[in-house]
Design a protein around this motif. Structure first.
Motif, PDB file in Angstrom:
ATOM      1  N   SER A  74      16.381  21.482  56.343  1.00  0.00           N
ATOM      2  CA  SER A  74      15.820  22.500  57.235  1.00  0.00           C
ATOM      3  C   SER A  74      14.597  23.130  56.585  1.00  0.00           C
ATOM      4  CB  SER A  74      16.884  23.548  57.556  1.00  0.00           C
ATOM      5  OG  SER A  74      17.214  24.280  56.388  1.00  0.00           O
ATOM      6  N   GLY A  75      14.128  24.226  57.178  1.00  0.00           N
ATOM      7  CA  GLY A  75      12.900  24.872  56.742  1.00  0.00           C
ATOM      8  C   GLY A  75      12.993  25.570  55.399  1.00  0.00           C
ATOM      9  N   SER A  81      13.907  27.519  59.642  1.00  0.00           N
ATOM     10  CA  SER A  81      14.307  26.968  60.934  1.00  0.00           C
ATOM     11  C   SER A  81      14.909  28.101  61.765  1.00  0.00           C
ATOM     12  CB  SER A  81      15.350  25.858  60.736  1.00  0.00           C
ATOM     13  OG  SER A  81      14.821  24.823  59.927  1.00  0.00           O
ATOM     14  N   TYR A 122       9.756  23.905  67.099  1.00  0.00           N
ATOM     15  CA  TYR A 122      10.804  23.408  66.194  1.00  0.00           C
ATOM     16  C   TYR A 122      11.497  22.189  66.791  1.00  0.00           C
ATOM     17  CZ  TYR A 122       9.980  27.943  64.131  1.00  0.00           C
ATOM     18  OH  TYR A 122       9.385  29.033  63.568  1.00  0.00           O
ATOM     19  N   LYS A 136      16.460  22.131  51.472  1.00  0.00           N
ATOM     20  CA  LYS A 136      15.421  22.615  52.387  1.00  0.00           C
ATOM     21  C   LYS A 136      14.095  21.945  52.016  1.00  0.00           C
ATOM     22  CE  LYS A 136      17.720  26.957  53.314  1.00  0.00           C
ATOM     23  NZ  LYS A 136      17.605  28.421  53.380  1.00  0.00           N
ATOM     24  N   GLY A 140      10.076  24.123  59.074  1.00  0.00           N
ATOM     25  CA  GLY A 140      10.871  24.745  60.132  1.00  0.00           C
ATOM     26  C   GLY A 140      11.637  23.761  60.990  1.00  0.00           C
ATOM     27  N   CYS A 141      11.160  22.521  61.058  1.00  0.00           N
ATOM     28  CA  CYS A 141      11.898  21.501  61.799  1.00  0.00           C
ATOM     29  C   CYS A 141      13.166  21.131  61.030  1.00  0.00           C
ATOM     30  CB  CYS A 141      11.039  20.250  61.993  1.00  0.00           C
ATOM     31  SG  CYS A 141       9.686  20.465  63.167  1.00  0.00           S
ATOM     32  N   VAL A 142      14.052  20.398  61.685  1.00  0.00           N
ATOM     33  CA  VAL A 142      15.252  19.883  61.038  1.00  0.00           C
ATOM     34  C   VAL A 142      15.034  18.390  60.818  1.00  0.00           C
ATOM     35  CG1 VAL A 142      17.741  19.530  61.235  1.00  0.00           C
ATOM     36  CG2 VAL A 142      16.711  21.655  62.090  1.00  0.00           C
TER      37      VAL A 142
END
Length: 166
Positions: A74-75, A81, A122, A136, A140-142
């Motif tokens: 994640s972010g 995120s 996102y 991480k 911000g995207c997964v």
């Protein structure tokens, strides 16, 4: 059953090799890998996704039961995120992500596959530029490993409930 139906079926058990025992194996239920908070957040009817940021793990559910779970990225701090309950929006097979870091350096990832919009800018998508899932890494995207992103792409649909939580 069609090929896609068979492909979307997660295993009932996972077989793990035991490192210090020749030919040793252990069978485990994928549901035991999901966090208790993910199980609590799962939609009891239909399909749903729960992303646990503290564990860097995505868990996919059908009828409240785990069908797949895997590590994500994640972010990073400052690029977190989003948290909350959403429904997956548009799906774009191939997308180009690019931007500028705070230090002025530029990043560019063309032809990123399996893009599923969470909300606003996102996305949940495959990542070919790293293999550091469980940490991480994103803006911000997964990020998801391509093998898992492909499974997810074939399994889900727009409008699917998705919860992102700590």
């Amino acid at each position: 059953r069609s090929f896609l139906e068979e492909k979307s079926q997660a295993p009932k058990t996972i077989t793990l090799a035991i490192v210090n025992e020749p030919f040793g194996e252990q069978q485990i239920d994928p549901a035991t890998l999901a966090s208790a908070s993910a199980l609590d957040a799962a939609a009891p009817i239909g399909k749903s996704i729960v992303i646990d940021i503290s564990e860097q793990r995505l868990t996919a559910f059908e009828e409240g039961k785990v069908v797949n779970t895997f590590l994500i990225s994640s972010g990073l701090p400052g690029y977190e995120s989003p948290r909350g309950s959403f429904t997956l929006g548009s799906r774009v097979y191939s997308k180009w992500y690019r931007g500028t870091n705070r230090d002025g350096s530029y990043w560019s990832y063309p032809n990123t596959l399996y893009n599923m919009n969470i909300t606003g800018p996102y996305w949940l998508h495959g990542a070919y530029w790293h293999n550091n899932f469980g940490k991480k890494m994103s803006h911000g995207c997964v990020n998801v490993a391509y093998s898992n992103a492909e499974w997810l792409w074939n399994w889900n649909h727009a409008g699917l409930p998705i919860t992102i939580q700590e």
